[in-house]
Design an enzyme around this catalytic site. Structure first.
Site, mmCIF file in Angstrom:
data_model
loop_
_atom_site.group_PDB
_atom_site.id
_atom_site.type_symbol
_atom_site.label_atom_id
_atom_site.label_comp_id
_atom_site.label_asym_id
_atom_site.label_seq_id
_atom_site.Cartn_x
_atom_site.Cartn_y
_atom_site.Cartn_z
ATOM 1 N N ASP A 171 36.085 43.935 63.701
ATOM 2 C CA ASP A 171 35.871 43.237 64.968
ATOM 3 C C ASP A 171 34.598 42.401 64.967
ATOM 4 O O ASP A 171 34.002 42.146 66.019
ATOM 5 C CB ASP A 171 35.837 44.234 66.131
ATOM 6 C CG ASP A 171 34.749 45.288 65.965
ATOM 7 O OD1 ASP A 171 34.144 45.331 64.876
ATOM 8 O OD2 ASP A 171 34.527 46.064 66.915
ATOM 9 N N HIS A 177 27.546 24.849 41.523
ATOM 10 C CA HIS A 177 27.654 25.456 42.845
ATOM 11 C C HIS A 177 27.246 26.924 42.829
ATOM 12 O O HIS A 177 27.808 27.748 43.550
ATOM 13 C CB HIS A 177 29.081 25.300 43.386
ATOM 14 C CG HIS A 177 29.407 23.898 43.778
ATOM 15 N ND1 HIS A 177 30.698 23.460 44.017
ATOM 16 C CD2 HIS A 177 28.614 22.815 43.973
ATOM 17 C CE1 HIS A 177 30.673 22.170 44.334
ATOM 18 N NE2 HIS A 177 29.416 21.766 44.323
ATOM 19 N N ASP A 180 19.087 23.801 46.017
ATOM 20 C CA ASP A 180 19.873 22.814 46.768
ATOM 21 C C ASP A 180 20.154 23.452 48.116
ATOM 22 O O ASP A 180 20.989 24.352 48.227
ATOM 23 C CB ASP A 180 21.163 22.501 46.004
ATOM 24 C CG ASP A 180 21.981 21.386 46.652
ATOM 25 O OD1 ASP A 180 21.807 21.135 47.857
ATOM 26 O OD2 ASP A 180 22.817 20.785 45.952
ATOM 27 N N ASP A 240 20.406 17.723 53.439
ATOM 28 C CA ASP A 240 20.860 18.130 52.105
ATOM 29 C C ASP A 240 19.792 17.708 51.095
ATOM 30 O O ASP A 240 19.651 16.523 50.791
ATOM 31 C CB ASP A 240 22.207 17.450 51.808
ATOM 32 C CG ASP A 240 22.860 17.951 50.532
ATOM 33 O OD1 ASP A 240 22.295 18.841 49.880
ATOM 34 O OD2 ASP A 240 23.949 17.442 50.194
ATOM 35 N N HIS A 291 28.910 14.905 37.786
ATOM 36 C CA HIS A 291 29.236 14.693 39.198
ATOM 37 C C HIS A 291 28.791 13.304 39.638
ATOM 38 O O HIS A 291 28.113 12.581 38.905
ATOM 39 C CB HIS A 291 28.598 15.780 40.077
ATOM 40 C CG HIS A 291 27.107 15.861 40.007
ATOM 41 N ND1 HIS A 291 26.260 14.988 40.665
ATOM 42 C CD2 HIS A 291 26.287 16.742 39.364
ATOM 43 C CE1 HIS A 291 25.007 15.319 40.438
ATOM 44 N NE2 HIS A 291 24.989 16.372 39.637
ATOM 45 N N HIS A 329 27.067 11.282 48.338
ATOM 46 C CA HIS A 329 28.187 11.434 49.267
ATOM 47 C C HIS A 329 27.672 11.130 50.670
ATOM 48 O O HIS A 329 26.469 11.191 50.949
ATOM 49 C CB HIS A 329 28.775 12.852 49.196
ATOM 50 C CG HIS A 329 27.758 13.949 49.400
ATOM 51 N ND1 HIS A 329 27.267 14.303 50.642
ATOM 52 C CD2 HIS A 329 27.127 14.759 48.516
ATOM 53 C CE1 HIS A 329 26.395 15.292 50.512
ATOM 54 N NE2 HIS A 329 26.281 15.587 49.225
ATOM 55 N N HIS A 386 29.333 17.115 53.514
ATOM 56 C CA HIS A 386 30.154 16.097 52.860
ATOM 57 C C HIS A 386 30.897 15.408 53.989
ATOM 58 O O HIS A 386 32.018 15.782 54.337
ATOM 59 C CB HIS A 386 31.109 16.711 51.840
ATOM 60 C CG HIS A 386 30.403 17.211 50.616
ATOM 61 N ND1 HIS A 386 31.004 18.043 49.700
ATOM 62 C CD2 HIS A 386 29.146 17.006 50.147
ATOM 63 C CE1 HIS A 386 30.153 18.313 48.717
ATOM 64 N NE2 HIS A 386 29.018 17.695 48.981
ATOM 65 N N GLU A 441 21.647 11.862 44.441
ATOM 66 C CA GLU A 441 21.423 13.140 43.769
ATOM 67 C C GLU A 441 21.845 13.146 42.303
ATOM 68 O O GLU A 441 22.801 13.822 41.923
ATOM 69 C CB GLU A 441 22.147 14.258 44.509
ATOM 70 C CG GLU A 441 23.621 13.978 44.811
ATOM 71 C CD GLU A 441 24.298 15.167 45.485
ATOM 72 O OE1 GLU A 441 24.221 16.283 44.940
ATOM 73 O OE2 GLU A 441 24.905 14.965 46.545
ATOM 74 N N TYR A 452 22.350 18.611 33.107
ATOM 75 C CA TYR A 452 22.614 20.032 32.916
ATOM 76 C C TYR A 452 22.892 20.238 31.428
ATOM 77 O O TYR A 452 23.917 19.789 30.914
ATOM 78 C CB TYR A 452 23.804 20.465 33.769
ATOM 79 C CG TYR A 452 23.685 19.938 35.183
ATOM 80 C CD1 TYR A 452 22.970 20.644 36.148
ATOM 81 C CD2 TYR A 452 24.237 18.692 35.535
ATOM 82 C CE1 TYR A 452 22.822 20.134 37.437
ATOM 83 C CE2 TYR A 452 24.091 18.187 36.810
ATOM 84 C CZ TYR A 452 23.378 18.902 37.759
ATOM 85 O OH TYR A 452 23.225 18.392 39.017
ATOM 86 N N ARG A 468 18.338 18.746 39.094
ATOM 87 C CA ARG A 468 18.931 17.817 40.057
ATOM 88 C C ARG A 468 17.857 17.469 41.074
ATOM 89 O O ARG A 468 17.058 18.322 41.471
ATOM 90 C CB ARG A 468 20.153 18.428 40.748
ATOM 91 C CG ARG A 468 20.860 17.470 41.696
ATOM 92 C CD ARG A 468 22.273 17.922 42.069
ATOM 93 N NE ARG A 468 22.324 19.179 42.803
ATOM 94 C CZ ARG A 468 22.747 20.327 42.288
ATOM 95 N NH1 ARG A 468 23.145 20.403 41.023
ATOM 96 N NH2 ARG A 468 22.766 21.439 43.027
ATOM 97 N N GLU A 480 17.623 15.481 44.780
ATOM 98 C CA GLU A 480 18.489 14.927 45.832
ATOM 99 C C GLU A 480 17.688 14.620 47.091
ATOM 100 O O GLU A 480 16.935 15.457 47.581
ATOM 101 C CB GLU A 480 19.591 15.927 46.172
ATOM 102 C CG GLU A 480 20.535 15.482 47.280
ATOM 103 C CD GLU A 480 21.608 16.510 47.563
ATOM 104 O OE1 GLU A 480 22.635 16.144 48.166
ATOM 105 O OE2 GLU A 480 21.424 17.690 47.177
#
Length: 463
Positions: free
Chosen positions: A38, A245, A262, A273, A356, A360, A367, A410, A414, A431, A433
């Protein structure tokens, strides 16, 4: 009507103008979702619904007609339930508070909506966004058809409301940009806090885990007034930074390794972001700094390409070229095997290290909605053979940037262990960004409240 309610009313008027005189739009908000037993997940409204109403309660619908008449269906006042679950606005107070023309209990939706659909030529609703919505619409239309012998007309068209709403949301107004700048400021402060905490705890000889830094982010988000993270925060130490991710977990944060964070907060329905990569103890090693400076140079090229009149893809193309040349210069790609920088770009030889896109759309959703194809050029189709998959790819001209659009920038690299990959670069993931508001002559980076230059990061972490 409040100033905020006037903003939402103006948006409804713009949308109504695209529905046609006899069109009608149905916009539900998001349902509450059970986490377990619940307990519910923290509630988050539907972005389309909130964009048009500013209303954050669950169990609500907006109905908008082509003549700009707005009807809200919401949870009725219930003092007993409000003791348990909190205040409800209720349909009696909704018109004055939200600027809608009328409001009813959501319990009346099933009986009132078929009548509202009668004698309309098209019904608009967001396709493929709410499970079961199409079935609900079909049920209401069936009730309208049952009245055809009585002279009622049933809508003959069902249209996707995402199209006109996405175009509206793509260019942000002054109110939206002010909220996004504040969200970016809060998130930048959170990244600064995490960087400094990492270095301080390691100097003190403490055990540092990814979740310790995640906790610093959450503390800063809430302290700054944000309602929640805009997405699941990525706090990746060492080799984990090579997992795009990865989520904050329990891995140790070690001196001599990098940490990639990130993370961004959501404020009043708008996302930020930010990604920063930093040395856990505040000092880059030589190989780390070489790769970091390369990624930063590629971001600078992308920033320079982000301005009104340029294409959305220009930033990615600029990034790829800088990264490709840098991979050759640093020996991660060998010219005798892959050729010149033009060959690297054409054959996508950089892909094992950069897989990538460079950005975006950003807005109410991290996104965010909005086509990446220029609407006036959808008929222009080119074909090319993908050098990695061999597939034939059809593409159309990318979006022409306009002032008020907001995009992330971004780039990243890697480097996983592999044959021919210099060992000093193994398990380094980087990275960088930032969030960029497109302007007439460039872009405004609204997330630079956290340093990005390598030397500035080191200086910050010594403090």
């Amino acid at each position: 009507m409040t100033a905020t309610a006037s903003i939402h009313a103006a948006r409804r008027a713009r949308l109504a103008a695209s529905l046609g005189a006899d069109g009608i739009a149905l916009v539900p908000t998001a349902p509450e979702r059970t986490r377990n037993r619940d307990s519910e997940f923290l509630y988050r409204h539907d972005s389309y619904f909130h964009y048009l109403t500013g209303f954050t309660e669950p169990n609500a619908w907006l109905v908008l007609t082509g003549d700009c008449r707005s009807t809200l269906f919401c949870a009725p006042k219930d003092l007993e339930r409000e003791i348990w679950n909190g205040y409800r606005l209720g349909p009696e107070a909704a018109p004055a508070a939200l600027g809608v023309d009328e409001a009813f209990s959501v319990d009346e939706l099933g009986t009132r909506l078929p009548r509202l659909l009668e004698n309309r030529d098209a019904v608009w609703y967001p396709f493929a966004t709410h499970a079961g919505l199409e079935t609900q619409v079909d049920g209401w239309l069936a009730q309208v058809r049952a009245r055809l012998r009585m002279g009622a007309l049933c809508p003959e068209q069902q249209r996707d409301l995402c199209g006109p709403l996405d175009e509206m949301r793509l260019v942000k107004d002054a109110h939206e940009l002010a909220t996004m700048r504040r969200a970016a400021q809060i998130s930048a402060e959170a990244h600064v806090r995490a960087m400094q905490t990492s270095a301080r705890l390691l100097r003190e000889g403490r055990d540092v885990r990814e979740y310790h830094l995640d906790a610093e982010l959450l503390h800063a988000f809430r302290t700054g007034g944000s309602q929640a993270p805009a997405y699941n925060s990525i706090v990746a130490a060492g080799a984990n930074a090579c997992v795009l991710h990865y989520h904050a977990d329990a891995a140790p944060v070690r001196a001599g390794e990098l940490v990639l964070i990130d993370a961004g907060c959501e404020l009043d329905g708008y996302a930020s972001d930010i990604t920063r990569t930093f040395p856990a103890d505040g000092r880059f090693t030589g190989p780390q700094r070489a790769l970091y400076d390369l990624v930063l140079a590629s971001q600078a090229a992308a920033v320079a390409a982000t301005k009104a009149g340029n294409r959305f893809n220009d930033a990615h193309d600029a990034t790829v070229r800088v990264l490709s040349q840098g991979l050759l210069d640093l020996g991660l790609l060998r010219a005798d095997a892959v050729g010149s920088v033009d060959d690297v770009v054409e054959q996508r030889a950089y892909f094992p290290f950069y897989m990538h896109r460079t950005g975006h759309w950003l807005g109410m959703d991290v996104h965010d909605c909005g086509s990446y194809v220029e609407p006036s050029e959808t008929a222009t189709v080119t074909e090319r053979r993908d050098p990695l998959t061999g597939e034939t790819v059809k593409s159309r001209p990318s979006r022409i940037l306009r002032p008020g659009m907001v995009t992330t920038i971004e780039p990243g690299l890697y480097v996983r262990p592999g044959e021919g990959v210099p060992e000093e670069f193994w398990n380094i993931g980087i990275r960088i960004e930032d969030d960029a508001v497109v302007t007439e002559d460039g872009c405004e980076l609204i997330t630079r409240g956290v340093p990005v230059e390598g030397g500035e990061i080191e200086a910050l972490m010594r403090g």
